[in-house]
Enzyme design. Structure first.
Site, short mmCIF file in Angstrom:
data_model
loop_
_atom_site.label_atom_id
_atom_site.label_comp_id
_atom_site.label_asym_id
_atom_site.label_seq_id
_atom_site.Cartn_x
_atom_site.Cartn_y
_atom_site.Cartn_z
N CYS A 1 67.54 61.18 63.44
CA CYS A 1 67.06 60.25 62.40
C CYS A 1 68.15 59.94 61.37
O CYS A 1 68.07 58.92 60.69
CB CYS A 1 65.83 60.84 61.72
N ASP B 1 67.19 66.99 64.19
CA ASP B 1 67.25 66.65 62.76
C ASP B 1 67.86 67.86 62.06
O ASP B 1 68.02 68.93 62.67
CB ASP B 1 65.82 66.35 62.25
N HIS C 1 57.12 61.72 58.63
CA HIS C 1 58.04 60.59 58.44
C HIS C 1 57.67 59.50 59.46
O HIS C 1 58.40 59.22 60.41
CB HIS C 1 59.48 61.07 58.64
N ARG D 1 58.24 58.00 48.75
CA ARG D 1 58.94 59.15 49.34
C ARG D 1 58.81 60.31 48.36
O ARG D 1 59.29 60.23 47.23
CB ARG D 1 60.40 58.81 49.60
N GLN E 1 60.06 56.43 60.39
CA GLN E 1 61.18 56.84 61.23
C GLN E 1 60.76 56.86 62.70
O GLN E 1 61.46 56.33 63.57
CB GLN E 1 61.64 58.25 60.81
N ARG F 1 64.96 50.79 62.21
CA ARG F 1 64.13 51.04 61.03
C ARG F 1 63.73 49.72 60.38
O ARG F 1 62.59 49.52 59.96
CB ARG F 1 64.90 51.90 60.00
N1 NVA Z 1 63.91 66.20 57.69
C1 NVA Z 1 64.80 65.45 56.85
C2 NVA Z 1 64.73 63.99 57.20
C3 NVA Z 1 65.62 63.10 56.38
C4 NVA Z 1 65.51 61.67 56.77
C5 NVA Z 1 64.42 65.69 55.40
O1 NVA Z 1 63.23 65.68 55.08
O2 NVA Z 1 65.32 65.90 54.59
N1 CP Z 2 66.32 58.69 58.33
C1 CP Z 2 66.06 58.46 57.04
O1 CP Z 2 64.92 58.38 56.60
O2 CP Z 2 67.18 58.28 56.29
P1 CP Z 2 67.23 58.18 54.72
O3 CP Z 2 66.90 59.54 54.16
O4 CP Z 2 68.67 57.80 54.43
O5 CP Z 2 66.27 57.14 54.25
#
Ligand code: NVA
Ligand code: CP
Length: 306
Positions: A263, A223, A129, A102, A132, A291
Site C-alpha cells: 500500500c 505493509d 483502510h 483519517r 486502499q 487510488r
Molecule cells: N498500516 C499502515 C498503512 C499506511 C497507509 C498504517 O496504518 O500506518
Molecule cells: N497508502 C496510503 O494510504 O498512503 P498514505 O498514508 O500516504 O495516504
C-alpha cells in the site's frame, strides 16, 4: 453504475459483492476516460495522521470531478483543542457535501458518521483502510482480468490494511491467506465477517507460516510492521516479523506470474526488499495510481454525480 448515494463507507463490509464490482467497473471506465462525470460539490479532509497518497488522490479526484476540497488539518481547526466530535460533525455537515476522515479509533469515525448526515468515508483508521483495498482490487483485476481462482497472500502485521484486504478478497471472490506472527493476527470479528461473506465459495486462511502461505499464490502483499501510532514498538517488532519479509527467495515460492503489492509507504529492507519492490513483478506504482481512479468512482457514487 454503483448507486451508493448518501451512504457512508466506514468499513469495506458496508459494500456488497455487487457494489464492489460496480465501483471497480466505474473506476475502470473513469480511468480509460470512457466515462465522464461532474459533481460540483465540496469534500472535507479531516486527517489526524500523516498521508501522501490518500490526501492527494482524493483531492485530485475531486478536482477532476469539478468539485473542491478543504483540508481540515486538526491542528488548524478546533478539533485539536478538544471540540467534541458530535459538535464538529453537526457543524461540518452544514458546510460540506462529503467528508473523508483519517484517525485512530474506528469508534471516532463511527461517531462522526452518526452525527453528520453527509456521506463519511474511512480514509484509514486503526481497524480498516477500505479505500486502499478498493484500489488494490482494481490493480489485481487489471492484471488478471478476473478474481475467480486467484489467491492473495498477505504477510506481516494483521493491521488495518490486512483487515480490509481480507474483507475485500471475500467480497471480490478471491481466496485469501494471511501469515502473521502469533499475536499479530487480523481482527477476529473481521475474519468472521469475511468467512461469512466468502461462504463455501472461497477460502479465508490464517497461518503463522510465511512459506506455506506463499506457495503458488497469485498476489503477494505486505505493509509496514509498525503502523502509525505504533512507532514506539517498531524496534521490538523487527526481529518478530523478519521471516515475513517479501524478498526474492520468498517470491520464488509464489506462482511465476504472481504480482507484488504494497500500500506504501514502504520500509525497504524491512517488510519488503529493494529488489522486490523495484522488480518486474511489482505493481506498486499502478496500485498507488489506482487510488485516484477508485476514489473518483467512490466520490461520484456517494454524491450521486452524473
Ligand atoms: N498500516 C499502515 C498503512 C499506511 C497507509 C498504517 O496504518 O500506518
Ligand atoms: N497508502 C496510503 O494510504 O498512503 P498514505 O498514508 O500516504 O495516504
Amino acid at each position: 453504475m454503483a448507486a451508493l448515494s448518501g451512504r457512508d463507507l466506514l468499513s469495506l463490509a458496508d459494500l456488497s459483492p455487487k457494489e464492489v464490482q460496480e465501483l471497480l467497473e466505474m473506476a475502470t471506465q473513469l480511468k480509460l476516460q470512457k466515462l465522464k462525470l461532474r459533481c460540483n460539490k465540496v469534500l472535507g479532509l479531516l486527517f489526524s495522521k500523516a498521508s501522501t497518497r490518500t490526501r492527494v488522490s482524493f483531492s485530485v479526484a475531486m478536482y477532476q470531478l469539478g468539485g473542491q476540497v478543504i483540508d481540515l488539518n486538526p491542528n488548524v481547526t478546533q478539533v485539536s483543542r478538544g471540540e467534541p466530535i458530535q459538535d464538529t460533525a453537526r457543524v461540518l455537515e452544514r458546510y460540506l457535501d462529503i467528508l473523508a476522515i483519517r484517525t485512530f479509533a474506528q469508534q471516532e469515525l463511527e461517531t462522526f458518521a452518526h452525527y453528520a448526515k453527509i456521506p463519511v468515508i474511512n480514509a484509514l483508521t486503526d481497524l480498516e483502510h477500505p479505500c486502499q483495498v478498493l484500489a488494490d482490487l482494481l490493480t489485481i483485476k487489471e492484471y488478471f482480468n478476473t478474481f475467480t481462482g486467484l489467491t492473495l497472500t498477505y504477510l506481516g502485521d494483521g493491521n488495518n490494511v490486512a483487515n480490509s484486504l481480507v474483507l475485500g478478497c471475500a467480497l471480490a471472490g478471491m481466496n485469501v491467506r494471511v501469515a502473521t506472527p502469533s499475536g499479530y493476527e487480523p481482527n477476529a470479528a473481521i475474519i468472521e465477517a469475511a468467512r461469512s461473506i466468502a461462504g463455501n465459495k472461497t477460502e479465508v486462511i490464517l497461518t503463522h507460516d510465511p512459506e506455506v502461505a506463499t506457495k503458488g499464490v497469485n498476489v503477494l502483499y505486505t505493509d509496514v510492521w509498525a503502523s502509525m501510532g505504533q512507532e514506539s514498538e517498531a524496534d521490538d517488532r523487527t526481529p518478530i516479523f523478519q521471516t515475513y519479509q517479501i524478498n526474492e527467495e520468498l517470491l520464488n515460492l509464489a506462482d511465476p506470474e504472481a504480482i507484488v503489492l504494497h500500500c506504501l509507504p514502504a520500509h525497504r529492507g524491512e517488510e519488503i526488499t529493494d529488489a522486490v519492490i523495484e522488480g518486474s513483478q511489482s505493481r506498486v506504482w499502478d496500485q498507488a495510481e489506482n487510488r485516484m481512479h477508485v476514489q473518483k468512482a467512490l466520490l461520484a457514487s456517494l454524491l450521486g454525480a452524473d
